[in-house]
Design a protein around this motif. Structure first.
Motif, PDB file in Angstrom:
ATOM      1  N   GLY A 275      41.029  22.670  45.694  1.00  0.00           N
ATOM      2  CA  GLY A 275      40.963  24.115  45.629  1.00  0.00           C
ATOM      3  C   GLY A 275      40.260  24.627  44.390  1.00  0.00           C
ATOM      4  N   ASP A 276      39.743  25.858  44.503  1.00  0.00           N
ATOM      5  CA  ASP A 276      39.181  26.472  43.302  1.00  0.00           C
ATOM      6  C   ASP A 276      40.291  26.871  42.337  1.00  0.00           C
ATOM      7  OD1 ASP A 276      40.207  28.638  44.665  1.00  0.00           O
ATOM      8  OD2 ASP A 276      38.290  29.681  44.904  1.00  0.00           O
ATOM      9  N   SER A 277      41.536  26.590  42.717  1.00  0.00           N
ATOM     10  CA  SER A 277      42.659  26.705  41.782  1.00  0.00           C
ATOM     11  C   SER A 277      42.474  25.760  40.599  1.00  0.00           C
ATOM     12  CB  SER A 277      43.977  26.395  42.495  1.00  0.00           C
ATOM     13  OG  SER A 277      43.899  25.171  43.208  1.00  0.00           O
TER      14      SER A 277
ATOM     15  N   GLY B  63      40.750  25.240  32.755  1.00  0.00           N
ATOM     16  CA  GLY B  63      41.040  26.154  31.661  1.00  0.00           C
ATOM     17  C   GLY B  63      40.511  27.560  31.821  1.00  0.00           C
ATOM     18  N   TYR B  64      40.068  27.947  33.019  1.00  0.00           N
ATOM     19  CA  TYR B  64      39.609  29.313  33.243  1.00  0.00           C
ATOM     20  C   TYR B  64      40.810  30.231  33.453  1.00  0.00           C
ATOM     21  CZ  TYR B  64      35.116  27.000  34.289  1.00  0.00           C
ATOM     22  OH  TYR B  64      33.974  26.238  34.249  1.00  0.00           O
ATOM     23  N   GLU B  65      40.576  31.527  33.336  1.00  0.00           N
ATOM     24  CA  GLU B  65      41.640  32.500  33.541  1.00  0.00           C
ATOM     25  C   GLU B  65      41.853  32.831  35.009  1.00  0.00           C
ATOM     26  OE1 GLU B  65      41.046  35.943  31.165  1.00  0.00           O
ATOM     27  OE2 GLU B  65      41.324  34.895  29.256  1.00  0.00           O
ATOM     28  N   SER B  66      40.880  32.516  35.847  1.00  0.00           N
ATOM     29  CA  SER B  66      40.995  32.769  37.289  1.00  0.00           C
ATOM     30  C   SER B  66      40.136  31.752  38.023  1.00  0.00           C
ATOM     31  CB  SER B  66      40.538  34.192  37.625  1.00  0.00           C
ATOM     32  OG  SER B  66      39.122  34.307  37.523  1.00  0.00           O
ATOM     33  N   THR B  67      40.081  31.881  39.340  1.00  0.00           N
ATOM     34  CA  THR B  67      39.253  30.975  40.139  1.00  0.00           C
ATOM     35  C   THR B  67      37.790  31.404  40.163  1.00  0.00           C
ATOM     36  OG1 THR B  67      39.578  32.211  42.212  1.00  0.00           O
ATOM     37  CG2 THR B  67      41.233  30.561  41.650  1.00  0.00           C
ATOM     38  N   VAL B  68      37.499  32.630  39.751  1.00  0.00           N
ATOM     39  CA  VAL B  68      36.158  33.195  39.901  1.00  0.00           C
ATOM     40  C   VAL B  68      35.064  32.377  39.210  1.00  0.00           C
ATOM     41  CG1 VAL B  68      34.721  35.222  39.433  1.00  0.00           C
ATOM     42  CG2 VAL B  68      37.041  35.514  40.313  1.00  0.00           C
TER      43      VAL B  68
ATOM     44  N   VAL C 119      43.324  34.010  54.489  1.00  0.00           N
ATOM     45  CA  VAL C 119      43.499  35.458  54.510  1.00  0.00           C
ATOM     46  C   VAL C 119      44.786  35.819  53.767  1.00  0.00           C
ATOM     47  CG1 VAL C 119      42.263  35.657  56.698  1.00  0.00           C
ATOM     48  CG2 VAL C 119      44.756  35.474  56.718  1.00  0.00           C
ATOM     49  N   GLY C 120      45.019  37.120  53.634  1.00  0.00           N
ATOM     50  CA  GLY C 120      46.145  37.577  52.832  1.00  0.00           C
ATOM     51  C   GLY C 120      45.673  37.794  51.408  1.00  0.00           C
ATOM     52  N   LEU C 121      46.425  37.270  50.451  1.00  0.00           N
ATOM     53  CA  LEU C 121      45.975  37.325  49.067  1.00  0.00           C
ATOM     54  C   LEU C 121      44.852  36.304  48.901  1.00  0.00           C
ATOM     55  CD1 LEU C 121      48.246  37.360  45.908  1.00  0.00           C
ATOM     56  CD2 LEU C 121      45.997  36.325  45.939  1.00  0.00           C
ATOM     57  N   THR C 122      43.679  36.784  48.550  1.00  0.00           N
ATOM     58  CA  THR C 122      42.527  35.903  48.347  1.00  0.00           C
ATOM     59  C   THR C 122      42.163  35.937  46.866  1.00  0.00           C
ATOM     60  OG1 THR C 122      41.124  37.751  49.060  1.00  0.00           O
ATOM     61  CG2 THR C 122      41.619  36.052  50.691  1.00  0.00           C
ATOM     62  N   PRO C 123      42.497  34.875  46.117  1.00  0.00           N
ATOM     63  CA  PRO C 123      42.336  34.877  44.655  1.00  0.00           C
ATOM     64  C   PRO C 123      40.933  35.185  44.160  1.00  0.00           C
ATOM     65  CG  PRO C 123      43.750  33.068  45.325  1.00  0.00           C
ATOM     66  CD  PRO C 123      43.187  33.651  46.589  1.00  0.00           C
TER      67      PRO C 123
ATOM     68  N   GLY D 222      43.938  42.274  42.922  1.00  0.00           N
ATOM     69  CA  GLY D 222      45.005  41.794  42.062  1.00  0.00           C
ATOM     70  C   GLY D 222      45.802  40.690  42.735  1.00  0.00           C
ATOM     71  N   TYR D 223      46.915  40.325  42.107  1.00  0.00           N
ATOM     72  CA  TYR D 223      47.796  39.306  42.683  1.00  0.00           C
ATOM     73  C   TYR D 223      49.013  40.008  43.272  1.00  0.00           C
ATOM     74  CZ  TYR D 223      44.963  35.916  40.111  1.00  0.00           C
ATOM     75  OH  TYR D 223      43.915  35.155  39.636  1.00  0.00           O
ATOM     76  N   ARG D 224      48.852  40.568  44.459  1.00  0.00           N
ATOM     77  CA  ARG D 224      49.919  41.314  45.105  1.00  0.00           C
ATOM     78  C   ARG D 224      50.130  40.824  46.528  1.00  0.00           C
ATOM     79  NH1 ARG D 224      48.101  47.403  44.763  1.00  0.00           N
ATOM     80  NH2 ARG D 224      46.218  46.412  45.612  1.00  0.00           N
ATOM     81  N   VAL D 225      51.354  40.991  47.008  1.00  0.00           N
ATOM     82  CA  VAL D 225      51.659  40.650  48.393  1.00  0.00           C
ATOM     83  C   VAL D 225      50.789  41.500  49.311  1.00  0.00           C
ATOM     84  CG1 VAL D 225      53.441  40.659  50.173  1.00  0.00           C
ATOM     85  CG2 VAL D 225      54.016  39.965  47.834  1.00  0.00           C
ATOM     86  N   GLN D 226      50.228  40.879  50.326  1.00  0.00           N
ATOM     87  CA  GLN D 226      49.328  41.550  51.265  1.00  0.00           C
ATOM     88  C   GLN D 226      49.984  41.709  52.638  1.00  0.00           C
ATOM     89  OE1 GLN D 226      46.086  42.630  50.167  1.00  0.00           O
ATOM     90  NE2 GLN D 226      47.123  42.091  48.251  1.00  0.00           N
ATOM     91  N   GLY D 227      49.610  42.773  53.348  1.00  0.00           N
ATOM     92  CA  GLY D 227      50.102  42.963  54.706  1.00  0.00           C
ATOM     93  C   GLY D 227      51.333  43.836  54.815  1.00  0.00           C
TER      94      GLY D 227
END
Length: 320
Positions: free
Chosen positions: A99-101, A108-113, A194-198, A205-210
Motif C-alpha cells: 500500500g501507499d501507506s 517517513g512521509y506525513e501522508s500517502t500523497v 471507496v469510502g475514505l480515500t487517503p 480529511g480523515y473522516r468517516v464516509q457515507g
C-alpha cells in the motif's frame, strides 16, 4: 452511457475467466476427471479455503470470487519488504497489499500523497520475491492514474511487468470507473477503494464516509460503478458498519473492510498498526495483536547495554 447509469449485469471474475485451466490453477471444488473419480474420500481433498488452503500456487482472483460464493471470510495485510512478507506468507495470509501507506509507516512521509511509482515498484518487487502463495496487490500512488485510463494503464503495466504483482489497487468510485475498465480489459486485475480515500486527504480529511442518506447512496453508487467496470474486489474504508453490510450484500465481488464493520467479506489492516509497531495513537478500528515496538526497543536496549558492559560478544560469538 456513464457508469452512474444502469448497465447490463456483468459476470463475476470466476465466470469471466477462460474455461481452459492449467493443473496448478484449478477452480476450488472442481473435480478434474483426469485426476480421479469425483467420489474420492473427502479426507484426501485439499480444503477449498483461502486461509489454510492449497499452498502449491499463487492465490488468484478466481479464488477470491469462489470465497465470496461460499461465504468465506479472509484476511489481508499490508507488506513493504521481502522478510516481513515471507512471515505473513508462511502464516497463510492469502492477499497482501503493497500500500501507499508505506508513506506513513515506512518512508517517513506525513501522508500517502508523496509516495512515487518508483517507490511502489521497488518495494512491490521485494514483497513478490519474499512470497510464494499470496496474491500481491500494489497501490497506484497519487498522480499515476488521475489523468485518465491511458495514464493508469501505463502505471499499472509497469507494476505488473517490473515488480511482478498480480493486481493493482486504485482509489475512487464513479470517477475512476473508466480507469478500472481499461485496466481490466487489458488483462490487469483491479481492486478498487471507496469510502475514505487517503490520497484525497487534502479535500476530505480523515473522516468517516457515507453518513447521511445522500452520502450513503453515493458510496453505494461508487461501489457498484467500479464493480461494473470489472474490479474483482472493493475496499471500504471508514464506512458505517450498517452501510458496509448493505454494500457487501449488494455486490457480487468481495468487499474488504478497514474500519467498516464485521459484515465485509474480508478485513485488512496496515501491518505496523496490527503488530503494535506504529508509535502514538492508532485509528480506533485497529486491534493490536502484538507490541512489536516495545519488543524491538527492549532488544535494542539489551544489545546496547551488553556492548557497553563488554558482555557481548562472548567466545561463543567470536572466531578462534
Amino acid at each position: 452511457m456513464t457508469h452512474a447509469q444502469k448497465q447490463p449485469a456483468r459476470k463475476t471474475p470466476a465466470q469471466q475467466a477462460p474455461a481452459q485451466e492449467t493443473p496448478t490453477q484449478e477452480t476450488p471444488g472442481r473435480q478434474d476427471k483426469a485426476q480421479g473419480p469425483a467420489s474420492a474420500p473427502a479426507s484426501k481433498k485439499q480444503p477449498a479455503t483461502l486461509y489454510g488452503g492449497a499452498k502449491n500456487r499463487r492465490v488468484t482472483i478466481r479464488d477470491l470470487a469462489a470465497a465470496k460464493e461460499r461465504g468465506e471470510k479472509w484476511p489481508m495485510l499490508t507488506a513493504y519488504d521481502a522478510m516481513t512478507a515471507s512471515v505473513f506468507d508462511e502464516s497463510g495470509i492469502p492477499v497482501m497489499l503493497v500500500g501507499d501507506s508505506m508513506g506513513n509507516c515506512h518512508l517517513g512521509y506525513e501522508s500517502t500523497v508523496p509516495v512515487t511509482l518508483d517507490e511502489i515498484a521497488m518495494l512491490s518487487a521485494a514483497v513478490v520475491r519474499g512470497t510464494k502463495r499470496a496474491l500481491i496487490v500494489a497501490d497506484l500512488p497519487f498522480g499515476t492514474y488521475q489523468e485518465g485510463p491511458t495514464q493508469a494503464l501505463r502505471s499499472a503495466t509497469r507494476l505488473v511487468k517490473e515488480a511482478g504483482v498480480g493486481a493493482v489497487k486504485l482509489e475512487g468510485g464513479e470517477r475512476s470507473a473508466h480507469q478500472v475498465e481499461l485496466l481490466v480489459q487489458s488483462g490487469i486485475p483491479v481492486m478498487a477503494h471507496v469510502g475514505l480515500t487517503p490520497q484525497s486527504v487534502h479535500s476530505m480529511g480523515y473522516r468517516v464516509q457515507g453518513r447521511g442518506e445522500e452520502a450513503a447512496q453515493q458510496l453505494l453508487r461508487d461501489a457498484k460503478a467500479v464493480q461494473d467496470a470489472g474490479a474483482f474486489a472493493v475496499v471500504l474504508e471508514a464506512v458505517p458498519a450498517a452501510l458496509a453490510a448493505e454494500v457487501t450484500r449488494s455486490l457480487y465481488v468481495p468487499t474488504v473492510g478497514i474500519g467498516a464493520g464485521a459484515e465485509c467479506d474480508a478485513q485488512v489492516l496496515v501491518w505496523t498498526d496490527m503488530a503494535g509497531l506504529t508509535p502514538g495513537r492508532v485509528p480506533s478500528f485497529v486491534k493490536q495483536y502484538a507490541r512489536l515496538r516495545e519488543t524491538l526497543g527492549d532488544a535494542a536496549k539489551t544489545f546496547a547495554e551488553e556492548v557497553v558492559s563488554g558482555s557481548f560478544p562472548t567466545e561463543d560469538h567470536s572466531f578462534a
